[in-house]
Design an enzyme around this catalytic site. Sequence first.
Site, PDB file in Angstrom:
ATOM      1  N   HIS A 184     -11.304 -11.625 -13.010  1.00 24.46           N
ATOM      2  CA  HIS A 184      -9.518 -11.675 -13.481  1.00 24.46           C
ATOM      3  C   HIS A 184      -9.051 -10.095 -13.320  1.00 24.46           C
ATOM      4  O   HIS A 184      -8.014 -10.061 -12.744  1.00 24.46           O
ATOM      5  CB  HIS A 184      -9.451 -12.194 -14.828  1.00 24.46           C
ATOM      6  N   CYS A 483      -9.459 -15.891   4.643  1.00 20.00           N
ATOM      7  CA  CYS A 483      -8.391 -15.976   3.659  1.00 20.00           C
ATOM      8  C   CYS A 483      -8.758 -15.907   2.167  1.00 20.00           C
ATOM      9  O   CYS A 483      -8.190 -15.998   1.197  1.00 20.00           O
ATOM     10  CB  CYS A 483      -7.701 -17.532   3.730  1.00 20.00           C
TER      11      CYS A 483
END
Length: 548
Positions: A184, A483
């Site tokens: 995160h 990606c």
Amino acid sequence: MGALSGVGVGRGIAVAKVLRMPEPLAPPSDEPLAADAGAEHERVRQALEGVAHELQARAAAAGGDAQQVLEAAALMAQDPAILDDVRARLDGGANAERATWDAYGAFRDMLTAMGGYMAERATDLDDVAQRVVARLRGVAAPGVPQSDEPFILVARDLAPADTATLDLERTLALVTEEGGPTSHTAILARSKSLPAVVGVVGLLSAVADGQRMIVDARAGTVVLDPDDASVAAALVERESRAAASSAPITEGALADGTKVPLLANVGSPKDAPAAVALGAEGVGLFRTEFLFLDSSSAPSVEAQTVAYTELLQAFPGKKVVARVLDAGADKPLPFLNDAHEENPALGLRGIRALRATEQILRDQLTALANAQAATEAELWVMAPMIADVEETEYFVGLGRELGLRTVGAMAEVPSIAVVADQVLEVADFVSIGTNDLTQYTLAADRQLGSVAAFQDPWHPAVLRLVGMLGEAGAKAGKPVGVCGEAAADPALAVVLVGLGVTSLSMSASALADVRAELLTVTLDEARERAARAVAARSAAGARAAAAA
């Protein structure tokens, strides 16, 4: 001077004094309940309500992606199941703090065991629990300390509520002892264009408040107590990199003119304007889950058509790669597959779940074909978790049947790299999802802190699989993109291009740094760096070899 190493995020440099995050609250005692259970239950309810209001206020102030993260955390403080669990523990004799702590702990363990998307929410629970317990104790919850001077924030790790509301005028960099390239903190640092180094082993035992530090995200290093000459050199290099990253927006390319399209990862149509403003040459990953995850039933073809058309209209004449619904098992949906699985990461997810409920897939492909016909964007569509050529034939055949022009596969399972030549006989393209490819290659849950060190796309095993896909794409004359989060790492982006990757897609905020880094090398130099990285014996060794 002393130096420590970790995983760099971005390519920036920061020089400032250290400000340390306070340690989390100590766990509650096991002393038995000494008050009335009903009164303590009401006290916990008020604490939960207060935390929810606090997080909602922070969400409104933060806006953007941070707002969504904080609103989700606020919902965790309002979950009636938590309050019911607390009441049961109070009735069993636990004190209010212990009952709350253990209730959130049980919830966290349950989500962690589910893996994937649900496990991402588990980390947020710890922060909510800390805030509730702090209110019960009548003390301030641990959080980012305040400073009137610019600082480098040092922490064990950062909670969403902390990172989402950072004072960006004073916070020059983030350094954490835990976390990895997909943590995160790393993702948020990229979104806020903050240089960061995460996963720095031994950081907290070596660093004190007020200590001067140089953070070099590109090198993945922090220098403690640097001398004046080192600081002066770092400041000069910082200005040089900043100038390169803020140069006028151009198409992605290497120093020798080799084109490398730079695309954006987007989660919904509202992300399109920012991506366009930051120079995205299209969309390399359009996550279509936003229409599904909060629904009790599958959205209609009409509703999907409207949403997909809105996104495609923002990119006339440009490529938009849409990934069909990536759900099931670790992201259970009642209308797709909500059956319990012992190991959901290896369960019925991605294309497997969609094949089991084919009408949902047919409806989505129909809506995408409708949006393709209604706009001038160049729509490419891919399926997640493709393992082999048989699954590729199924998805490509269905896509063509329903009117899609360009249909491909997402490479996240190692087996697809092994049979890449077969897959690329059928698929129009392949796009590599490095987060899951790394997870499955190294058998390391990307949400599990105990194996975070393995969740590193620089590992030579992962790079070799990327190389196999790149080579197969070159032989077939078909594009192979990336990606996953790896594409947002400027140094790794160069290596990926050297391995045969033809386009890179990332968070829009990372485009400038990657664009600047690509312009520093030719294709031959990128291939040389890739060869050195692939020959290394560890992720750290690959980083060092590529930078040598």
